[in-house]
Design an enzyme around this catalytic site. Structure first.
Site, PDB file in Angstrom:
ATOM      1  N   LEU A  33       0.824  -1.138  -0.136  1.00  0.00           N
ATOM      2  CA  LEU A  33      -0.317   0.201   0.184  1.00  0.00           C
ATOM      3  C   LEU A  33       0.314   1.802  -0.310  1.00  0.00           C
ATOM      4  CD1 LEU A  33      -2.735  -0.916   2.422  1.00  0.00           C
ATOM      5  CD2 LEU A  33      -2.597  -1.305  -0.020  1.00  0.00           C
ATOM      6  N   ASP A  35       0.743   5.860  -1.015  1.00  0.00           N
ATOM      7  CA  ASP A  35      -0.685   6.680  -0.069  1.00  0.00           C
ATOM      8  C   ASP A  35      -2.348   7.091  -0.814  1.00  0.00           C
ATOM      9  OD1 ASP A  35       1.287   7.959   2.379  1.00  0.00           O
ATOM     10  OD2 ASP A  35       1.793   9.319   1.084  1.00  0.00           O
ATOM     11  N   GLY A  36      -1.924   6.605  -2.400  1.00  0.00           N
ATOM     12  CA  GLY A  36      -2.798   6.895  -3.553  1.00  0.00           C
ATOM     13  C   GLY A  36      -3.527   5.651  -2.205  1.00  0.00           C
ATOM     14  N   HIS A  37      -3.737   4.435  -1.867  1.00  0.00           N
ATOM     15  CA  HIS A  37      -4.099   3.491  -1.072  1.00  0.00           C
ATOM     16  C   HIS A  37      -4.483   3.980   0.690  1.00  0.00           C
ATOM     17  CE1 HIS A  37      -1.889   0.809  -3.365  1.00  0.00           C
ATOM     18  NE2 HIS A  37      -3.062   0.051  -3.429  1.00  0.00           N
ATOM     19  N   GLY A 147      -9.159   3.547  -7.786  1.00  0.00           N
ATOM     20  CA  GLY A 147      -8.467   4.824  -8.045  1.00  0.00           C
ATOM     21  C   GLY A 147      -8.666   4.538  -9.006  1.00  0.00           C
ATOM     22  N   GLN A 153     -10.535   0.459 -15.342  1.00  0.00           N
ATOM     23  CA  GLN A 153     -10.400  -0.339 -14.393  1.00  0.00           C
ATOM     24  C   GLN A 153     -12.053   0.125 -13.701  1.00  0.00           C
ATOM     25  OE1 GLN A 153      -8.580  -3.051 -11.335  1.00  0.00           O
ATOM     26  NE2 GLN A 153      -8.764  -1.960  -9.731  1.00  0.00           N
ATOM     27  N   SER A 186       2.417   0.662  -7.063  1.00  0.00           N
ATOM     28  CA  SER A 186       2.791  -0.387  -6.297  1.00  0.00           C
ATOM     29  C   SER A 186       4.427  -0.659  -7.037  1.00  0.00           C
ATOM     30  CB  SER A 186       2.399  -1.574  -5.885  1.00  0.00           C
ATOM     31  OG  SER A 186       1.383  -0.762  -5.370  1.00  0.00           O
ATOM     32  N   ARG A 187       4.616  -0.929  -8.693  1.00  0.00           N
ATOM     33  CA  ARG A 187       5.079  -0.865  -9.375  1.00  0.00           C
ATOM     34  C   ARG A 187       5.968   0.252  -9.773  1.00  0.00           C
ATOM     35  NH1 ARG A 187       0.426  -3.656 -12.131  1.00  0.00           N
ATOM     36  NH2 ARG A 187       1.076  -5.549 -12.197  1.00  0.00           N
TER      37      ARG A 187
HETATM   38  O1  PAF Z   1      -6.368  -2.095  -8.881  1.00  0.00           O
HETATM   39  C1  PAF Z   1      -6.407  -3.252  -7.902  1.00  0.00           C
HETATM   40  O2  PAF Z   1      -4.629  -3.165  -7.288  1.00  0.00           O
HETATM   41  C2  PAF Z   1      -6.969  -4.767  -8.642  1.00  0.00           C
HETATM   42  O3  PAF Z   1      -6.816  -4.433  -9.981  1.00  0.00           O
HETATM   43  C3  PAF Z   1      -7.682  -4.929  -7.846  1.00  0.00           C
HETATM   44  C4  PAF Z   1      -9.044  -4.105  -7.399  1.00  0.00           C
HETATM   45  C5  PAF Z   1      -8.225  -4.708  -6.223  1.00  0.00           C
HETATM   46  C6  PAF Z   1      -9.000  -6.852  -8.045  1.00  0.00           C
HETATM   47  O4  PAF Z   1      -7.665  -7.292  -7.758  1.00  0.00           O
END
Ligand code: PAF
Length: 280
Positions: A33, A35-37, A147, A153, A186-187
């Site tokens: 995780l 700061d975005g999360h 996000g 997504q 995270s990448r």
């Molecule tokens: O955005 C993410 O980190 C993933 O795609 C999610 C939504 C947690 C699904 O595994």
């Protein structure tokens, strides 16, 4: 705050909360995780009585040659961040808890998943839709938080929730950036010092496009060309795509009016990064 590893245990907790009349927010994550999360969790905490953060590196959304085994993981640090942000439960299952060896049911989607990231990651959104559906069934949240950085997504999840009548409010949250403009991911941890500098070209190029639109440019091809040209000034950047699309349908637009999504995916060395903006 509790760390829960099994579906049964989590269902029991949710049942208790429901009996007490609590509202429930879910923040799905793959862990590591940042700061975005954290901003998603903080928002979820402010809008719900109870909050579950799922922390699960979902194998079904990774392609065969992608970074499933090297994807960064740190549940101890993640748990501390969740606790600080005010979450009630971290759901951290093993892959065997989430998938049977002979799991045969998947949630897939036409149209919205074929272009943009779907072109280079043809099975990715099937994995995302499947795991998010499972999480929705397990947690039964009132609201779920995603996000805006993963704009495709977000559009895909909104469409899935609409099409399959999940009855869950999907809350999209703004991109959180490092001080120099790089979108948090995270990448980003994969980047060398030189690549980290080069990665700024995503935001800089998108900013240029955004400025053109703010100054009145309505020709999507011109904005796209300007973004691509600017991106090309960075030798370490290899463009996967730059597209201007409708924010909801993800169909390409020719003329910019109303809300459009300008989205990009770029390889910086071996690391594939995404970024975007939505214009009004
Ligand atoms: O955005 C993410 O980190 C993933 O795609 C999610 C939504 C947690 C699904 O595994």
């Amino acid at each position: 705050m509790q760390i829960i590893k099994t579906i049964d245990e989590l269902r029991q907790i949710v049942k208790g909360w429901r009996k007490e009349g609590h509202s429930l927010g879910l923040v799905p994550t793959m862990g590591y995780l940042h700061d975005g999360h954290k901003s998603l969790i903080v928002k979820a905490v402010s809008e719900n009585d109870k909050v579950v953060v799922s922390d699960f590196v979902n194998p079904t959304q990774f392609g065969a040659n992608e970074d499933l085994s090297s994807y960064p993981r740190d549940i101890v640090r993640d748990a501390a961040i969740c606790e600080e942000a005010g979450a009630d439960v971290v759901f951290h299952p093993e892959p065997e808890e989430m998938y049977y060896p002979d799991s045969s049911t998947f949630v897939d989607m036409d149209r919205l998943t074929k272009d943009l990231c779907g072109k280079t990651r043809p099975t990715h959104f099937r994995g995302v839709c499947t795991v998010v559906s499972k999480l929705f069934h397990i947690v039964t949240p009132d609201r779920a938080y995603f996000g805006q950085k993963d704009a495709q997504q977000l559009a895909v999840i909104r469409r899935m929730v609409r099409d399959l009548d999940f009855g869950i409010e999907i809350v999209g949250c703004p991109i959180v950036r490092e001080a120099d403009g790089l979108a948090m991911s995270s990448r980003n941890t994969y980047l060398s010092a030189e690549e980290r500098k080069a990665a700024l070209i995503l935001h800089k190029s998108l900013e240029l496009g955004e400025r053109m639109i703010q100054e009145g440019e309505t020709d999507a091809a011109k904005v796209k060309d300007a973004i691509v040209t600017k991106m090309g000034t960075e030798p370490l950047a290899k463009i996967d795509y730059v597209e201007l699309v409708d924010v909801e349908t993800l169909e390409p637009v020719d003329t910019i009016k109303g809300q459009i999504l300008a989205a990009t995916a770029v390889y910086i060395g071996k690391t594939r990064l995404i970024d975007n903006f939505v214009s009004n």
